[in-house]
Design a protein around this motif. Sequence first.
Motif, PDB file in Angstrom:
ATOM      1  N   GLU A 107      17.197   2.338  -4.645  1.00  0.00           N
ATOM      2  CA  GLU A 107      18.253   2.805  -3.741  1.00  0.00           C
ATOM      3  C   GLU A 107      18.190   4.329  -3.652  1.00  0.00           C
ATOM      4  OE1 GLU A 107      22.053   1.395  -4.905  1.00  0.00           O
ATOM      5  OE2 GLU A 107      21.515  -0.732  -4.761  1.00  0.00           O
ATOM      6  N   VAL A 108      18.182   4.833  -2.423  1.00  0.00           N
ATOM      7  CA  VAL A 108      18.169   6.279  -2.199  1.00  0.00           C
ATOM      8  C   VAL A 108      19.253   6.632  -1.204  1.00  0.00           C
ATOM      9  CG1 VAL A 108      15.700   6.503  -2.675  1.00  0.00           C
ATOM     10  CG2 VAL A 108      16.463   6.108  -0.333  1.00  0.00           C
ATOM     11  N   GLU A 109      19.778   7.828  -1.344  1.00  0.00           N
ATOM     12  CA  GLU A 109      20.762   8.320  -0.398  1.00  0.00           C
ATOM     13  C   GLU A 109      20.045   8.983   0.771  1.00  0.00           C
ATOM     14  OE1 GLU A 109      23.657  10.844  -2.134  1.00  0.00           O
ATOM     15  OE2 GLU A 109      24.168   9.450  -3.750  1.00  0.00           O
ATOM     16  N   GLY A 110      20.588   8.778   1.977  1.00  0.00           N
ATOM     17  CA  GLY A 110      20.016   9.435   3.140  1.00  0.00           C
ATOM     18  C   GLY A 110      18.867   8.658   3.753  1.00  0.00           C
ATOM     19  N   ASP A 111      18.111   9.358   4.594  1.00  0.00           N
ATOM     20  CA  ASP A 111      17.018   8.765   5.344  1.00  0.00           C
ATOM     21  C   ASP A 111      15.920   8.279   4.401  1.00  0.00           C
ATOM     22  OD1 ASP A 111      15.382   7.971   7.344  1.00  0.00           O
ATOM     23  OD2 ASP A 111      14.782   9.969   7.995  1.00  0.00           O
ATOM     24  N   ARG A 112      15.494   7.047   4.599  1.00  0.00           N
ATOM     25  CA  ARG A 112      14.422   6.485   3.767  1.00  0.00           C
ATOM     26  C   ARG A 112      13.081   6.763   4.450  1.00  0.00           C
ATOM     27  NH1 ARG A 112      16.108   0.550   1.936  1.00  0.00           N
ATOM     28  NH2 ARG A 112      15.859   0.135   4.160  1.00  0.00           N
ATOM     29  N   HIS A 113      12.686   8.019   4.363  1.00  0.00           N
ATOM     30  CA  HIS A 113      11.465   8.483   5.043  1.00  0.00           C
ATOM     31  C   HIS A 113      10.497   9.035   4.008  1.00  0.00           C
ATOM     32  CE1 HIS A 113       8.863  10.817   7.741  1.00  0.00           C
ATOM     33  NE2 HIS A 113       9.321  10.062   8.720  1.00  0.00           N
ATOM     34  N   ILE A 114       9.216   8.709   4.198  1.00  0.00           N
ATOM     35  CA  ILE A 114       8.209   9.118   3.220  1.00  0.00           C
ATOM     36  C   ILE A 114       8.052  10.637   3.195  1.00  0.00           C
ATOM     37  CG2 ILE A 114       6.312   8.942   4.870  1.00  0.00           C
ATOM     38  CD1 ILE A 114       6.253   8.071   1.103  1.00  0.00           C
ATOM     39  N   GLY A 115       8.427  11.321   4.278  1.00  0.00           N
ATOM     40  CA  GLY A 115       8.323  12.772   4.299  1.00  0.00           C
ATOM     41  C   GLY A 115       9.160  13.449   3.227  1.00  0.00           C
ATOM     42  N   LEU A 132       0.814  -1.211   0.000  1.00  0.00           N
ATOM     43  CA  LEU A 132       0.000   0.000   0.000  1.00  0.00           C
ATOM     44  C   LEU A 132       0.852   1.267   0.000  1.00  0.00           C
ATOM     45  CD1 LEU A 132      -2.875  -0.964   2.485  1.00  0.00           C
ATOM     46  CD2 LEU A 132      -2.953  -0.886  -0.019  1.00  0.00           C
ATOM     47  N   HIS A 133       2.140   1.119   0.295  1.00  0.00           N
ATOM     48  CA  HIS A 133       3.030   2.283   0.206  1.00  0.00           C
ATOM     49  C   HIS A 133       3.018   2.866  -1.212  1.00  0.00           C
ATOM     50  CE1 HIS A 133       4.845   2.229   4.176  1.00  0.00           C
ATOM     51  NE2 HIS A 133       4.952   0.915   4.096  1.00  0.00           N
ATOM     52  N   ALA A 134       2.809   2.005  -2.193  1.00  0.00           N
ATOM     53  CA  ALA A 134       2.790   2.483  -3.581  1.00  0.00           C
ATOM     54  C   ALA A 134       1.677   3.502  -3.782  1.00  0.00           C
ATOM     55  CB  ALA A 134       2.610   1.303  -4.534  1.00  0.00           C
ATOM     56  N   PHE A 135       0.502   3.230  -3.225  1.00  0.00           N
ATOM     57  CA  PHE A 135      -0.623   4.158  -3.392  1.00  0.00           C
ATOM     58  C   PHE A 135      -0.399   5.438  -2.606  1.00  0.00           C
ATOM     59  CE2 PHE A 135      -2.318  -0.005  -4.436  1.00  0.00           C
ATOM     60  CZ  PHE A 135      -3.032   0.252  -5.591  1.00  0.00           C
ATOM     61  N   ARG A 136       0.273   5.338  -1.468  1.00  0.00           N
ATOM     62  CA  ARG A 136       0.589   6.553  -0.717  1.00  0.00           C
ATOM     63  C   ARG A 136       1.545   7.429  -1.513  1.00  0.00           C
ATOM     64  NH1 ARG A 136       3.283   6.684   5.285  1.00  0.00           N
ATOM     65  NH2 ARG A 136       4.784   5.315   4.245  1.00  0.00           N
ATOM     66  N   VAL A 137       2.563   6.822  -2.114  1.00  0.00           N
ATOM     67  CA  VAL A 137       3.512   7.578  -2.937  1.00  0.00           C
ATOM     68  C   VAL A 137       2.791   8.267  -4.084  1.00  0.00           C
ATOM     69  CG1 VAL A 137       5.404   7.324  -4.586  1.00  0.00           C
ATOM     70  CG2 VAL A 137       5.549   6.219  -2.349  1.00  0.00           C
ATOM     71  N   LEU A 138       1.906   7.535  -4.759  1.00  0.00           N
ATOM     72  CA  LEU A 138       1.208   8.095  -5.919  1.00  0.00           C
ATOM     73  C   LEU A 138       0.268   9.233  -5.526  1.00  0.00           C
ATOM     74  CD1 LEU A 138       0.394   4.807  -7.852  1.00  0.00           C
ATOM     75  CD2 LEU A 138       2.214   6.454  -8.325  1.00  0.00           C
ATOM     76  N   PHE A 163       8.139   1.638   4.812  1.00  0.00           N
ATOM     77  CA  PHE A 163       8.450   2.268   3.528  1.00  0.00           C
ATOM     78  C   PHE A 163       9.838   1.852   3.047  1.00  0.00           C
ATOM     79  CE2 PHE A 163      10.199   6.067   1.246  1.00  0.00           C
ATOM     80  CZ  PHE A 163       9.425   5.956   0.110  1.00  0.00           C
ATOM     81  N   GLY A 164      10.792   1.792   3.971  1.00  0.00           N
ATOM     82  CA  GLY A 164      12.140   1.373   3.604  1.00  0.00           C
ATOM     83  C   GLY A 164      12.180  -0.041   3.061  1.00  0.00           C
ATOM     84  N   GLU A 165      11.379  -0.924   3.650  1.00  0.00           N
ATOM     85  CA  GLU A 165      11.343  -2.307   3.164  1.00  0.00           C
ATOM     86  C   GLU A 165      10.649  -2.388   1.807  1.00  0.00           C
ATOM     87  OE1 GLU A 165      11.203  -5.104   7.066  1.00  0.00           O
ATOM     88  OE2 GLU A 165       9.783  -3.437   7.049  1.00  0.00           O
ATOM     89  N   TRP A 166       9.669  -1.518   1.585  1.00  0.00           N
ATOM     90  CA  TRP A 166       9.055  -1.469   0.252  1.00  0.00           C
ATOM     91  C   TRP A 166      10.081  -1.039  -0.788  1.00  0.00           C
ATOM     92  CZ3 TRP A 166       8.173   2.721  -3.097  1.00  0.00           C
ATOM     93  CH2 TRP A 166       7.374   2.444  -4.217  1.00  0.00           C
ATOM     94  N   LEU A 167      10.917  -0.052  -0.443  1.00  0.00           N
ATOM     95  CA  LEU A 167      11.969   0.367  -1.358  1.00  0.00           C
ATOM     96  C   LEU A 167      12.910  -0.789  -1.670  1.00  0.00           C
ATOM     97  CD1 LEU A 167      12.916   3.897   0.075  1.00  0.00           C
ATOM     98  CD2 LEU A 167      11.619   3.415  -2.004  1.00  0.00           C
ATOM     99  N   ASP A 168      13.245  -1.567  -0.648  1.00  0.00           N
ATOM    100  CA  ASP A 168      14.135  -2.717  -0.859  1.00  0.00           C
ATOM    101  C   ASP A 168      13.507  -3.727  -1.806  1.00  0.00           C
ATOM    102  OD1 ASP A 168      16.064  -1.652   0.812  1.00  0.00           O
ATOM    103  OD2 ASP A 168      15.329  -2.700   2.592  1.00  0.00           O
TER     104      ASP A 168
END
Length: 605
Positions: A384-392, A252-258, A374-379
């Motif tokens: 891969e992102v630099e820095g804090d893997r925060h949805i904010g 569901l993180h995908a829908f939050r991102v969108l 959210f970080g596990e969804w990215l994995d």
Amino acid sequence: MVMGKDRLLAVDPVRYRCSQLAAQLADEWVEYVAATGVTAHAQVYDTAIDRFCRHVDEHLGARATGVSLAASGLFDLLVGWELALSEGYAEGSMRPRMISSALRTLIVRRDDHAERLVDADLARLARGTALIGWGETTERDEFKRKEKRAIVRAAWQSAHDTRRRLREGWDLAEQGRHPMSGSWTRIPDLLWGLSRDEITPDDIRVNMPPVRQWSPELRDLAVGKAGFLPQFARIQLCRWLFRQLYPFTRELHAFRVLLMDATGYASEEVTGFGESDVEFLPKGVRLTLLKNRAGLLRHRAFRDRGAAESEGQLTVDWPRREASEVVRQLLAVTARVRAKAPHVTDTLFVSGSVRNGFDPYFGAWAPDARGGSFGEWLDVMGIEVEGDRHIGRMRKSVKVEKAIVTEGRVDAAADDHTEETFANHYAQGTTLRILSGRTITTAQQHWFDKALTRVDGPTAVTPGAAGEVDQGQLMKSGLSAEEAEAILTGQLDMGVSHCKNPYESPFSLPGELCAVAPLRCLECRNAWILPSNLPQLLLFYDHLKHLRTRLTPQIFARLWGQSWVNLKAILDDRTPEEVTQARKHIAAGDAVLDLPLSANTEFDA
């Protein structure tokens, strides 16, 4: 007891020797939470009560019995406790001040009630300035443009995979029948039973044959993170079956991102509206968004954009970057879960899962839960992102795009909060800092270039290869043929220079003859200086040099500073031989400089 963000919180006064003190603080805590409705920070008050009561027990020992907020001995204990709070946290942490402020709030609240006694010195301390600072915070940077694009693309892919998996799962369930008449090891039969509530995950646990009798295909479905473990095979299989029928938290993180990308609003807002807060329009959708921290309830319409409207805009995978399309897909994906969880009305982000006791769960998602962050969804999506893997950071990325599209206008970019909030929290990112730097540099360069191209002094013409200045040379320098001819024939000789047009003087009204020649010729853009003017320039130099001895530096700089600087620059370009020859002409009486009377009486009066 009070309800925290995701669980019940309780303070048991019996756990402390200072039980009366703990009970008083707990009562204030319960009333405060009920009055304010805080949930996320309710645990901070719980922590403050626990730590302070343990501090009192430790320092008073048996004497802690009977201690209350009305006792006079708590002043020093509160001071010592507050000063020692930072010892258990990293340098710059804000947590100690939050805990300290929470306890002070409860003491002040109790003191506000006349019938509840609080020691006067203790109340004065609680109302006074805190003994520790707030620490330091580092604003999260936005995602890089490349990272943000990758996240949005991955979200669309994830949403597509979710819809496809659920569609195939329910299609497969249609092919099954009750496991009692079919088979407890046949996937369509198990899906059929679960989809129609004919069986439960616990029925599968009870009726499944021993794991050693499972087919290789069935065993593959029960593989967990640690591989295939027979003791966990049944629970892993039940969870896999549920995922074929219902969405789970992580995807569901995908829908939050969108939704954040399409609307530009914060995570708590796009995940905090229910089905009743959605109104589809002919060309868009209207959402009721709640921002808990600011206590704002807003109704916002998000229009679908046509191709013409999207030109020049920052779009990602157009036309699917539309709030209405994302909401439709989310409603469809979560429809069956919401039907099984009618008590959840404040969010569309619901999921189905099987808990460790083989109990089915249908309810609001837990985006920070283990395995579903959210970080596990990215994995899982390979991002891969630099820095804090925060949805904010996604919210900040959208704000940066809006700032770019609005060409840096803060009032337009800060459309859903104050300009101060935008400046303090969103304009601190790397992208906007770079853009701000470029804007400042561009502006500075503009004015530097304008200053360099602006002519506030004469144009000095050097002799050509033949040692003379001809008409062609003057025309190449910007004069017309008529102006060049008039200068060469001496028609425009003003004394220390030649003037290309005495009737366009910057020191007189347009159309009037220049009234300040030759005193201001060295500050005029109309002045053209030829090699033949060198004797007069030397005479004017002597005149200004004499003035410098009669006037104060401030007055000389104000009256003649620019002329002096320009004159010295012109003379510095002449060779010593040229200056010597010009001085000979002056000594022989071949060169004179006619100045107005004001030039001679200026310092004699």
